[in-house]
Design a protein around this motif. Structure first.
Motif, mmCIF file in Angstrom:
data_model
loop_
_atom_site.group_PDB
_atom_site.id
_atom_site.type_symbol
_atom_site.label_atom_id
_atom_site.label_comp_id
_atom_site.label_asym_id
_atom_site.label_seq_id
_atom_site.Cartn_x
_atom_site.Cartn_y
_atom_site.Cartn_z
ATOM 1 N N ASP A 136 -7.509 165.428 135.417
ATOM 2 C CA ASP A 136 -5.744 165.491 135.338
ATOM 3 C C ASP A 136 -5.260 164.235 134.867
ATOM 4 O OD1 ASP A 136 -6.622 168.051 136.295
ATOM 5 O OD2 ASP A 136 -6.246 167.700 137.881
ATOM 6 N N PHE A 137 -5.822 163.316 135.238
ATOM 7 C CA PHE A 137 -5.238 161.868 134.977
ATOM 8 C C PHE A 137 -5.652 161.017 134.204
ATOM 9 C CE2 PHE A 137 -4.582 163.702 139.345
ATOM 10 C CZ PHE A 137 -3.038 163.681 139.336
ATOM 11 N N THR A 138 -6.287 161.390 132.849
ATOM 12 C CA THR A 138 -6.478 160.849 131.523
ATOM 13 C C THR A 138 -5.950 161.389 130.689
ATOM 14 O OG1 THR A 138 -8.827 160.043 132.750
ATOM 15 C CG2 THR A 138 -7.996 159.872 130.096
ATOM 16 N N ALA A 143 4.646 160.260 134.348
ATOM 17 C CA ALA A 143 5.947 160.852 135.471
ATOM 18 C C ALA A 143 5.960 160.016 136.742
ATOM 19 C CB ALA A 143 6.278 161.940 135.143
ATOM 20 N N ASP A 144 6.756 159.943 137.673
ATOM 21 C CA ASP A 144 6.842 159.237 139.010
ATOM 22 C C ASP A 144 5.618 160.163 139.650
ATOM 23 O OD1 ASP A 144 8.378 157.091 137.931
ATOM 24 O OD2 ASP A 144 10.093 157.338 139.045
ATOM 25 N N ALA A 145 5.920 161.635 139.592
ATOM 26 C CA ALA A 145 5.477 162.372 140.284
ATOM 27 C C ALA A 145 3.842 162.518 140.157
ATOM 28 C CB ALA A 145 5.853 164.207 140.161
ATOM 29 N N ASP A 146 3.829 162.117 138.931
ATOM 30 C CA ASP A 146 2.495 162.567 138.301
ATOM 31 C C ASP A 146 1.582 161.029 139.076
ATOM 32 O OD1 ASP A 146 1.854 164.814 137.456
ATOM 33 O OD2 ASP A 146 2.889 164.832 135.492
ATOM 34 N N ARG A 147 2.395 159.943 138.490
ATOM 35 C CA ARG A 147 1.913 159.062 139.177
ATOM 36 C C ARG A 147 1.488 158.705 140.331
ATOM 37 N NH1 ARG A 147 4.883 156.398 135.233
ATOM 38 N NH2 ARG A 147 6.824 155.849 137.044
ATOM 39 N N LEU A 148 2.441 159.438 141.212
ATOM 40 C CA LEU A 148 2.146 159.291 142.818
ATOM 41 C C LEU A 148 1.079 159.965 143.270
ATOM 42 C CD1 LEU A 148 5.896 159.477 144.051
ATOM 43 C CD2 LEU A 148 4.189 157.356 144.185
#
Length: 177
Positions: A136-138, A143-148
């Motif tokens: 999910d994170f590569t 986006a801020d929401a995804d970074r959080l």
């Protein structure tokens, strides 16, 4: 943190039925805020009664039809107010740590086996978190929401890494004694 806030968060991410919400809890929020399906359904009723969420209108017959909920402005306001509140860290309340303290008094019989079992559980959880991160994170989120969301996952990864290191040392110390 409270269950109502966890539910408001999940519903703001995506309107869902109670069943969908419990499944999402099992796959994501439940990693750091667990609750039973009954607790979730009970809180949905309370949030609806308080005017913070509502069941979306449906054209299907009501009987047997699952309700899908969305957050109302009062729910969003409640969540935003809660997010802005200061909150102190909570003390660790871990039964294993208490059991180890008790073992210091009554003897360590079986403690090594239990520590190894916990180590295996934490290793398994870490592997699951790393799979989620790779899926999910590569590449790294923009986006801020995804970074959080990624930071929350990283917190889980870091906690599991801590427990694996601590348990490995504890097992070594116990076996050396």
């Amino acid at each position: 943190m409270s269950l109502p806030h966890a539910i408001l968060t999940a519903l703001l991410e995506k309107p869902s039925s109670g069943l969908e919400l419990t499944r999402r809890f099992d796959r994501s929020i439940g990693y750091f805020w667990s609750s039973t399906h009954q607790q979730i359904y009970r809180e949905l009723g309370k949030l609806e009664q308080a005017g913070r969420i509502r069941a979306l209108p449906t054209t299907a017959p009501a009987r047997g039809q699952k309700k899908e909920y969305e957050v109302l402005p009062a729910g969003r306001e409640e969540l935003a107010t809660w997010v802005a509140l200061p909150e102190d860290p909570r003390p660790v309340r871990d039964p294993l740590l208490l059991r180890m303290r008790a073992a210091a008094v009554v003897g360590v019989n079986g403690m090594g086996t239990e520590l190894r079992r916990h180590l295996a559980l934490h290793e398994s959880q870490l592997a699951e978190y790393r799979e989620i991160e790779a899926r999910d994170f590569t590449p790294a989120p923009e986006a801020d929401a995804d970074r959080l969301r990624h930071l929350v996952l990283r917190g889980g990864i870091d906690l599991e890494t801590f427990w694996i290191g601590w348990l490995t040392r504890a097992i070594g110390d116990l076996e050396a004694g």
